[in-house]
Design a protein around this motif. Structure first.
Motif, PDB file in Angstrom:
ATOM      1  N   MET A   1       0.735  -1.208  -0.116  1.00 57.28           N
ATOM      2  CA  MET A   1       0.064   0.202  -0.070  1.00 57.28           C
ATOM      3  C   MET A   1       1.017   1.291  -0.047  1.00 57.28           C
ATOM      4  O   MET A   1       0.491   2.114  -0.675  1.00 57.28           O
ATOM      5  CB  MET A   1      -1.004  -0.103   1.182  1.00 57.28           C
ATOM      6  CG  MET A   1      -1.984   1.125   1.178  1.00 57.28           C
ATOM      7  SD  MET A   1      -3.068   1.047   2.496  1.00 57.28           S
ATOM      8  CE  MET A   1      -3.777   2.633   2.093  1.00 57.28           C
ATOM      9  N   HIS A 118      -7.783   2.839   9.895  1.00 54.71           N
ATOM     10  CA  HIS A 118      -8.456   1.542   9.345  1.00 54.71           C
ATOM     11  C   HIS A 118      -7.634   0.649   8.305  1.00 54.71           C
ATOM     12  O   HIS A 118      -7.939  -0.269   8.189  1.00 54.71           O
ATOM     13  CB  HIS A 118      -9.812   2.050   8.865  1.00 54.71           C
ATOM     14  CG  HIS A 118      -9.753   2.851   7.810  1.00 54.71           C
ATOM     15  ND1 HIS A 118      -9.978   4.514   8.136  1.00 54.71           N
ATOM     16  CD2 HIS A 118      -9.498   3.191   6.608  1.00 54.71           C
ATOM     17  CE1 HIS A 118      -9.963   5.216   7.030  1.00 54.71           C
ATOM     18  NE2 HIS A 118      -9.370   4.549   6.087  1.00 54.71           N
ATOM     19  N   TRP A 119      -6.589   1.488   7.723  1.00 47.51           N
ATOM     20  CA  TRP A 119      -5.870   0.627   6.832  1.00 47.51           C
ATOM     21  C   TRP A 119      -4.814  -0.231   7.412  1.00 47.51           C
ATOM     22  O   TRP A 119      -3.925  -1.139   6.679  1.00 47.51           O
ATOM     23  CB  TRP A 119      -5.129   1.594   5.999  1.00 47.51           C
ATOM     24  CG  TRP A 119      -6.008   2.470   5.152  1.00 47.51           C
ATOM     25  CD1 TRP A 119      -6.030   3.836   4.981  1.00 47.51           C
ATOM     26  CD2 TRP A 119      -6.972   2.159   4.105  1.00 47.51           C
ATOM     27  NE1 TRP A 119      -7.059   4.294   4.189  1.00 47.51           N
ATOM     28  CE2 TRP A 119      -7.679   3.273   3.786  1.00 47.51           C
ATOM     29  CE3 TRP A 119      -7.478   0.934   3.768  1.00 47.51           C
ATOM     30  CZ2 TRP A 119      -8.626   3.256   2.881  1.00 47.51           C
ATOM     31  CZ3 TRP A 119      -8.483   0.677   2.724  1.00 47.51           C
ATOM     32  CH2 TRP A 119      -9.247   1.930   2.192  1.00 47.51           C
ATOM     33  N   ARG A 167     -12.516  -4.736   1.675  1.00 53.29           N
ATOM     34  CA  ARG A 167     -11.755  -4.822   2.994  1.00 53.29           C
ATOM     35  C   ARG A 167     -12.864  -4.826   4.167  1.00 53.29           C
ATOM     36  O   ARG A 167     -13.805  -3.910   4.042  1.00 53.29           O
ATOM     37  CB  ARG A 167     -10.609  -3.810   3.091  1.00 53.29           C
ATOM     38  CG  ARG A 167     -10.006  -3.695   4.417  1.00 53.29           C
ATOM     39  CD  ARG A 167      -8.966  -2.563   4.458  1.00 53.29           C
ATOM     40  NE  ARG A 167      -8.054  -2.623   5.591  1.00 53.29           N
ATOM     41  CZ  ARG A 167      -7.094  -3.123   5.538  1.00 53.29           C
ATOM     42  NH1 ARG A 167      -6.423  -3.633   4.403  1.00 53.29           N
ATOM     43  NH2 ARG A 167      -6.118  -3.309   6.569  1.00 53.29           N
ATOM     44  N   GLN A 208     -10.774   6.136  -6.088  1.00 54.75           N
ATOM     45  CA  GLN A 208      -9.929   5.540  -4.989  1.00 54.75           C
ATOM     46  C   GLN A 208      -8.598   5.167  -5.355  1.00 54.75           C
ATOM     47  O   GLN A 208      -7.707   5.201  -4.438  1.00 54.75           O
ATOM     48  CB  GLN A 208     -10.944   4.141  -4.774  1.00 54.75           C
ATOM     49  CG  GLN A 208     -12.136   4.173  -4.059  1.00 54.75           C
ATOM     50  CD  GLN A 208     -12.290   5.182  -3.005  1.00 54.75           C
ATOM     51  OE1 GLN A 208     -11.649   4.937  -2.011  1.00 54.75           O
ATOM     52  NE2 GLN A 208     -13.006   6.109  -2.944  1.00 54.75           N
ATOM     53  N   VAL A 213      -5.857   3.988  -2.598  1.00 51.32           N
ATOM     54  CA  VAL A 213      -6.436   3.171  -1.806  1.00 51.32           C
ATOM     55  C   VAL A 213      -7.307   2.164  -2.398  1.00 51.32           C
ATOM     56  O   VAL A 213      -7.932   1.314  -1.698  1.00 51.32           O
ATOM     57  CB  VAL A 213      -7.188   3.697  -0.668  1.00 51.32           C
ATOM     58  CG1 VAL A 213      -6.292   4.554   0.354  1.00 51.32           C
ATOM     59  CG2 VAL A 213      -8.276   4.514  -1.226  1.00 51.32           C
ATOM     60  N   ALA A 216      -6.292  -1.501  -1.691  1.00 48.14           N
ATOM     61  CA  ALA A 216      -6.504  -2.021  -0.209  1.00 48.14           C
ATOM     62  C   ALA A 216      -8.000  -1.995   0.103  1.00 48.14           C
ATOM     63  O   ALA A 216      -8.403  -2.710   1.167  1.00 48.14           O
ATOM     64  CB  ALA A 216      -5.752  -0.737   0.737  1.00 48.14           C
ATOM     65  N   LEU A 217      -8.980  -1.069  -0.587  1.00 49.35           N
ATOM     66  CA  LEU A 217     -10.438  -1.356  -0.356  1.00 49.35           C
ATOM     67  C   LEU A 217     -11.103  -2.468  -1.292  1.00 49.35           C
ATOM     68  O   LEU A 217     -11.814  -3.071  -0.524  1.00 49.35           O
ATOM     69  CB  LEU A 217     -10.879   0.024  -0.854  1.00 49.35           C
ATOM     70  CG  LEU A 217     -12.493   0.316  -0.561  1.00 49.35           C
ATOM     71  CD1 LEU A 217     -12.785  -0.086   0.764  1.00 49.35           C
ATOM     72  CD2 LEU A 217     -12.770   1.800  -1.151  1.00 49.35           C
TER      73      LEU A 217
END
Length: 284
Positions: A1, A118-119, A167, A208, A213, A216-217
Motif C-alpha cells: 500500500m 483503518h488501513w 476490506r 480510490q 487506496v 486496499a479497499l
C-alpha cells in the motif's frame, strides 16, 4: 500500500472529498476541547490539510506532519506559503510508520489522525505507540472507516451470490476496547453515515485509485473475484441509482481519548467490564 499511496500524492487532493469533509467535522469537535498543546502531530497527514488546520487553531504549538509515504510529505512542503517559510511557521516533516514512531516518550500534547488507522491490519500496536508518544493529559483525536462502509456494493455482491471481497473494517466498540487496552482513559466514540453519489462505477474506482487506496479497499481487482463477476456486481449496484447518482455510503467512526496519569485506570463495573462512552449520530 505504501507504493500506491506514494504514487497518489499528486492526484490525492482532487479525490479527497470525503477526507476533507471528515477533517472539517473532526475540527469542529476541537471547539469543545480546552487544550493548549506544546507539540502536535498529524499522523498519516497526506497532503497536510489536518496539520494546517491545527496550526490555525494552535499557532504557538510545534507542528509535526507525519506520513509513511515520502511524496505526501513533499506535497505538504510544497503547500507552505512564502510567508510561512520566512516566519519559520512550517510543519516539521517526519517520514515514519505510526507503528514505530521515532519520537521520545511523552513528547506530544495532541495527536490527530484522519481516516488512516483503518488501513492497518491491526490498529492496536499503533494505538500503543500513540499512547507512548503522548504526554500525560495529552489528547488523541481520530477518525476511521467502519463496518458498513460501501454497504451498497457489499449488498450487490451478495445479490450476485459472491462473498464481498472488500476490506472488512472494525466495529466502533472494538476500537473503543483497543483504546482502553492501549492505556487511554475514558474514550468517547461516535459514528455517522456519509453518503456520496457517483456518476458511474468508473468514477468511484478512479477516485480510490487517485487516493492510493483502490486495491486496499477492493482488493487487487480481478482477484479473488474475476472481472466478469465484478461487472455483474457493479451492474447490480447501478440498479439502485438515485437522482444524484450511484449511492456509496461510508461509515465514519470518530474517537477521542486522553492519556491518564500512570496510576489511573479506566472506570470499570463490579463485574469487571470497562466503561466506554458511545454516541450514535443520524446519517448525513
Amino acid at each position: 500500500m505504501r507504493s500506491d499511496f506514494s504514487k497518489a500524492a499528486a492526484s490525492y487532493d482532487e479525490a479527497a472529498v470525503l477526507a476533507a469533509e471528515v477533517g472539517r467535522r473532526m475540527a469542529e469537535r476541537l471547539d469543545y476541547v480546552k487544550i493548549a498543546p506544546l507539540c502536535m502531530a498529524d499522523i498519516g497527514c497526506a497532503t497536510g490539510d489536518g496539520i494546517r488546520e491545527l496550526q490555525r487553531r494552535y499557532p504557538k504549538a510545534l507542528p509535526l506532519a507525519i506520513d509513511f509515504a515520502r511524496p505526501m510529505l513533499q506535497q505538504v512542503q510544497a503547500r507552505n506559503s512564502l510567508l510561512q517559510r520566512l516566519r519559520g511557521a512550517v510543519p516539521r516533516l517526519l517520514n515514519a510508520d505510526v507503528q514505530a514512531l521515532p519520537l521520545r516518550n511523552e513528547s506530544l500534547s495532541l495527536v490527530w489522525s484522519n481516516l488512516m488507522l483503518h488501513w492497518l491490519d491491526d490498529p492496536q500496536p499503533a494505538l500503543r505507540e500513540l499512547q507512548r508518544s503522548l504526554e500525560t493529559g495529552g489528547l488523541l483525536m481520530f477518525s476511521m472507516l467502519g463496518l458498513d462502509t460501501l454497504k451498497e456494493i457489499r449488498a450487490a455482491c451478495i445479490a450476485c451470490g459472491i462473498e464481498p471481497p472488500l476490506r472488512r473494517f472494525y466495529d466502533m466498540h472494538d476500537i473503543g476496547d483497543m483504546l482502553v487496552a492501549a492505556g487511554f482513559a475514558d474514550p468517547v466514540m461516535d459514528m455517522e453515515m456519509i453518503t456520496l453519489a457517483y456518476r458511474s462505477p468508473r468514477v468511484l474506482l478512479r477516485d480510490q485509485r487517485h487516493l492510493g487506496v483502490r486495491d486496499a479497499l477492493f482488493g487487487s481487482l480481478g482477484k479473488p473475484v474475476g472481472w466478469r463477476d465484478w461487472r455483474r456486481v457493479l451492474a447490480a449496484w447501478q440498479e439502485h441509482k438515485i437522482e444524484t447518482g450511484l449511492p456509496a455510503t461510508f461509515e465514519i467512526i470518530y474517537g477521542h481519548a486522553w492519556k491518564p496519569e500512570s496510576r489511573s485506570k479506566p472506570r470499570t463495573l463490579s463485574d469487571g467490564r470497562t466503561v466506554i462512552s458511545f454516541v450514535k449520530k443520524p446519517s448525513a
